[in-house]
Design a protein around this motif. Structure first.
Motif, mmCIF file in Angstrom:
data_model
loop_
_atom_site.group_PDB
_atom_site.id
_atom_site.type_symbol
_atom_site.label_atom_id
_atom_site.label_comp_id
_atom_site.label_asym_id
_atom_site.label_seq_id
_atom_site.Cartn_x
_atom_site.Cartn_y
_atom_site.Cartn_z
ATOM 1 N N ASN A 1 6.459 -12.787 62.268
ATOM 2 C CA ASN A 1 7.460 -12.137 62.596
ATOM 3 C C ASN A 1 7.208 -10.673 62.884
ATOM 4 O O ASN A 1 8.145 -9.841 63.000
ATOM 5 C CB ASN A 1 8.818 -12.368 61.975
ATOM 6 C CG ASN A 1 9.121 -13.879 61.983
ATOM 7 O OD1 ASN A 1 9.071 -14.486 62.846
ATOM 8 N ND2 ASN A 1 9.554 -14.212 60.664
ATOM 9 N N GLN B 1 15.869 -25.746 76.082
ATOM 10 C CA GLN B 1 16.655 -25.474 75.046
ATOM 11 C C GLN B 1 18.242 -24.727 75.578
ATOM 12 O O GLN B 1 19.083 -25.000 74.794
ATOM 13 C CB GLN B 1 15.822 -24.371 74.320
ATOM 14 C CG GLN B 1 16.674 -23.898 72.888
ATOM 15 C CD GLN B 1 16.782 -24.912 71.960
ATOM 16 O OE1 GLN B 1 15.777 -25.755 72.006
ATOM 17 N NE2 GLN B 1 17.801 -24.818 70.803
ATOM 18 N N ASN C 1 3.586 -15.343 63.986
ATOM 19 C CA ASN C 1 3.986 -16.387 63.248
ATOM 20 C C ASN C 1 4.673 -15.347 61.948
ATOM 21 O O ASN C 1 5.552 -16.037 61.327
ATOM 22 C CB ASN C 1 2.916 -17.141 62.503
ATOM 23 C CG ASN C 1 2.441 -18.158 63.644
ATOM 24 O OD1 ASN C 1 3.056 -18.387 64.664
ATOM 25 N ND2 ASN C 1 0.977 -18.529 63.400
ATOM 26 N N ASP D 1 10.171 -25.233 77.634
ATOM 27 C CA ASP D 1 11.114 -25.367 76.467
ATOM 28 C C ASP D 1 12.056 -24.327 76.237
ATOM 29 O O ASP D 1 13.179 -24.596 75.704
ATOM 30 C CB ASP D 1 10.054 -25.083 75.131
ATOM 31 C CG ASP D 1 8.857 -26.244 75.012
ATOM 32 O OD1 ASP D 1 9.168 -27.211 75.461
ATOM 33 O OD2 ASP D 1 7.856 -25.857 74.441
ATOM 34 N N TYR D 2 12.179 -23.321 77.021
ATOM 35 C CA TYR D 2 13.181 -22.299 76.897
ATOM 36 C C TYR D 2 14.265 -22.822 77.809
ATOM 37 O O TYR D 2 15.580 -22.760 77.293
ATOM 38 C CB TYR D 2 12.831 -20.774 77.352
ATOM 39 C CG TYR D 2 13.708 -19.902 77.785
ATOM 40 C CD1 TYR D 2 14.381 -19.275 76.689
ATOM 41 C CD2 TYR D 2 14.303 -19.893 78.890
ATOM 42 C CE1 TYR D 2 15.314 -18.377 76.794
ATOM 43 C CE2 TYR D 2 15.672 -19.076 79.160
ATOM 44 C CZ TYR D 2 15.822 -18.261 78.258
ATOM 45 O OH TYR D 2 17.159 -17.465 78.505
ATOM 46 N N GLY E 1 5.550 -16.835 74.640
ATOM 47 C CA GLY E 1 6.321 -17.817 73.715
ATOM 48 C C GLY E 1 7.234 -17.130 72.812
ATOM 49 O O GLY E 1 8.236 -17.688 72.566
ATOM 50 N N ALA E 2 6.712 -15.950 72.141
ATOM 51 C CA ALA E 2 7.359 -15.226 71.369
ATOM 52 C C ALA E 2 8.522 -14.771 71.797
ATOM 53 O O ALA E 2 9.955 -14.639 71.149
ATOM 54 C CB ALA E 2 6.624 -14.068 70.459
ATOM 55 N N THR F 1 10.090 -15.914 74.776
ATOM 56 C CA THR F 1 11.255 -17.078 74.959
ATOM 57 C C THR F 1 12.091 -17.314 73.597
ATOM 58 O O THR F 1 13.177 -17.766 73.731
ATOM 59 C CB THR F 1 10.515 -18.063 75.764
ATOM 60 O OG1 THR F 1 9.461 -18.762 74.573
ATOM 61 C CG2 THR F 1 10.002 -17.710 76.931
ATOM 62 N N LYS F 2 11.311 -17.290 72.468
ATOM 63 C CA LYS F 2 11.944 -18.012 71.398
ATOM 64 C C LYS F 2 13.049 -16.886 70.923
ATOM 65 O O LYS F 2 14.126 -17.260 70.301
ATOM 66 C CB LYS F 2 10.797 -18.133 70.379
ATOM 67 C CG LYS F 2 10.003 -19.405 70.487
ATOM 68 C CD LYS F 2 9.051 -19.510 69.299
ATOM 69 C CE LYS F 2 8.074 -20.847 69.427
ATOM 70 N NZ LYS F 2 7.291 -21.091 68.359
ATOM 71 N N GLN F 3 12.859 -15.351 71.223
ATOM 72 C CA GLN F 3 13.772 -14.564 70.836
ATOM 73 C C GLN F 3 14.848 -14.315 72.022
ATOM 74 O O GLN F 3 15.808 -13.616 72.042
ATOM 75 C CB GLN F 3 13.008 -12.971 70.391
ATOM 76 C CG GLN F 3 12.514 -12.556 71.298
ATOM 77 C CD GLN F 3 12.260 -11.110 71.113
ATOM 78 O OE1 GLN F 3 11.616 -10.219 71.791
ATOM 79 N NE2 GLN F 3 11.975 -10.751 69.978
ATOM 80 N N ILE G 1 5.776 -23.445 78.053
ATOM 81 C CA ILE G 1 6.864 -22.447 77.084
ATOM 82 C C ILE G 1 8.053 -22.133 77.967
ATOM 83 O O ILE G 1 8.954 -22.355 77.134
ATOM 84 C CB ILE G 1 5.889 -21.029 76.982
ATOM 85 C CG1 ILE G 1 4.352 -21.219 76.103
ATOM 86 C CG2 ILE G 1 6.726 -20.055 76.431
ATOM 87 C CD1 ILE G 1 3.499 -20.287 76.006
#
Length: 493
Positions: free
Chosen positions: A316, A384, A314, A380-381, A345-346, A348-350, A377
């Motif tokens: 970063n 998106q 959270n 969501d990737y 999750g981290a 895939t978000k990046q 997770i």
């Protein structure tokens, strides 16, 4: 049977010399969590214990139920409670109150009411009445909760702060914090002594209407009253309120007070400190408290690593999260997919899909299969990034696995509508119908929004369905006026 009951009535906590032929080698609660805190592992270990027909001291059962409830593992806790009673463990009224709560959380409020009604009249005292009241409050059943509270007053039971606390929690959750001051005044009028939870919920009620000065007046009153000492929960609550209000300096001061109150090194207090220092963005303090936690608890639990890695993500601090993860991975007795999910999750978000896939595979090789959250997770990737086929496959896998507590997994409504919007825009009737087939595995009621989106997809693709009207009727869907017009166009006999 008598000897079995005697085994349960032993008060000693010395298990070192007991026979391993009749008893587990370790205390029951340790045995249940020997492979970590995931529900499937706990269920497996519980079933092995119950099938072994080995005995356990009553204090072990009580401690096990407490830990299971703290971890929200209500179904295994209920199974343990029911089986031990059948095997001869005598339940106190306090045990019955706990059992009632477990019934409500595992089987629903009607089952809890039935359990309460079938209790002996001698067991229907403040403890069990308050347990039922708390169940009503948890389920936000205001009318039943208020009626039961009135009955408690009519019975002239000597009320503690417990029922008042439950009612105040209900009013907070249902958006009626304005009712809480009247309850506080009633408690004062009836000389009901508040506890730390009373003050905490009162503070929360005031913060919900942005009355921070009112929160601070409550703290001052608590100090002046003197009957209830502020503990670490008081200051974790205050720090959280300040953090929500963006008053980070005040939040940090409250956290320093929390640390002073944590002289006994409470495990949960450390967890709150890490989380709350993370919320105010103080990475240095997060690491400092983490080191203190590691010193206090050298055998650091999975839940602590889960919390720490989530806070670092959270903030970063992905390199720090990866380092913490490797530390956990090198020494963990059992691989916990929940911890891997945080890093997945981290990644895939990046946009690092390859790293996420590699970690998922590494976890699988280590014995931790992907759970519904893992596939959510990845869903969501893919969603998106417009890969609807892969996203749909993830939904299918998550639905097939289900939730860890045995319940069915279902995507969030906003996520479902993103899928449906894609099918509409791309005139993809086959994709929409396949998606609905997957959803039907998890629920019998898809709702009007989903079906009206399906109708719009049919219209966009200029397709008709002779069975659509019958299908809508069987689903018991009440269409809007627009939906009815669409149905008239699409449902061509």
């Amino acid at each position: 049977m008598t000897s079995f009951i005697q085994k349960f009535s032993l008060k000693t906590k010395n298990i070192g010399k007991r026979s391993t032929k009749k008893y587990l080698e370790d205390a029951l609660y340790k045995n249940l969590f020997k492979e970590g805190g995931e529900e499937n592992h706990v269920r497996k270990n519980l079933n092995q214990f119950l099938q072994s027909h080995k005995s356990a001291y009553k204090w072990e059962v009580g401690k096990s139920l407490k830990v299971l409830r703290q971890r929200n593992l209500y179904a295994p806790a209920l199974k343990l409670s029911e089986t031990m009673e059948k095997r001869g463990m005598n339940k106190t009224i306090s045990d019955q109150a706990i059992h009632l709560d477990l019934v409500a959380k595992s089987k629903g409020i009607e089952a809890a009411e039935s359990y309460f009604l079938n209790l002996p009249e001698t067991s229907k005292n403040l403890l069990t009445y308050c347990a039922l009241l708390n169940c009503y409050c948890k389920e936000l059943m205001t009318e039943k909760a208020e009626a039961l509270m009135e009955k408690l007053k009519e019975l002239k039971l000597s009320l503690s702060s417990m029922p008042y606390n439950s009612l105040m929690t209900l009013y907070t959750k249902t958006g009626h914090p304005e009712k809480i001051p009247a309850i506080i005044q009633e408690m004062k009028a009836n000389d009901v002594m508040p506890d730390s939870y009373t003050y905490n919920i009162w503070m929360r009620a005031l913060s919900s209407v942005n009355d921070i000065s009112g929160v601070e007046r409550v703290i001052d009153e608590m100090k002046r009253d003197g009957r209830v000492a502020e503990d670490w929960t008081t200051y974790s609550n205050l720090a959280s309120i300040y953090a929500d209000a963006g008053l980070n300096d005040k939040a940090v001061k409250a956290l320093k007070e929390l640390e002073k109150k944590n002289a006994c090194r409470n495990f949960t207090a450390y967890q709150f400190l890490i989380t709350l220092y993370g919320r105010v963005g103080n990475l240095l303090e997060v690491y400092r408290v983490w080191r203190s936690l590691r010193l206090a608890f050298p055998r650091t639990a999975n839940i602590s690593y889960l919390n720490m890695i989530q806070v670092l993500v959270n903030l970063n601090d992905l390199p720090g999260a990866e380092k913490c993860f490797k530390e956990w991975e090198s020494g963990c007795p059992t691989y916990d997919i929940r911890i891997a999910n945080v890093l997945i999750g981290a990644y895939t978000k990046q946009g690092s899909l390859e790293k996420a896939e590699q970690l998922k595979e590494r976890a699988r090789r280590s014995g931790a299969k992907p759970n519904a959250k893992t596939w959510e997770i990845f869903m969501d990737y893919y969603l998106q990034n417009g890969d609807i086929k892969s996203a749909t496959d993830c939904v299918d896998k998550a639905v097939s696995i289900g939730r860890g507590d045995g319940g069915k997994w279902f995507p969030k409504s906003a996520t479902v509508m993103k899928f449906m919007s894609h099918f509409e825009q791309n005139k993809d009737v086959a994709g929409a119908e396949h998606f609905l087939e997957i959803l039907k595995k998890a629920t019998d009621e898809l709702g009007v929004d989903i079906f009206e989106s399906l109708l719009r997809t049919y219209k966009a693709s200029e397709k008709t369905s002779p069975i659509m009207r019958r299908r809508i009727k069987m689903e018991n869907i009440e269409l809007t006026d627009e939906g009815k017009r669409l149905l008239d166009v699409i449902s061509v006999e």
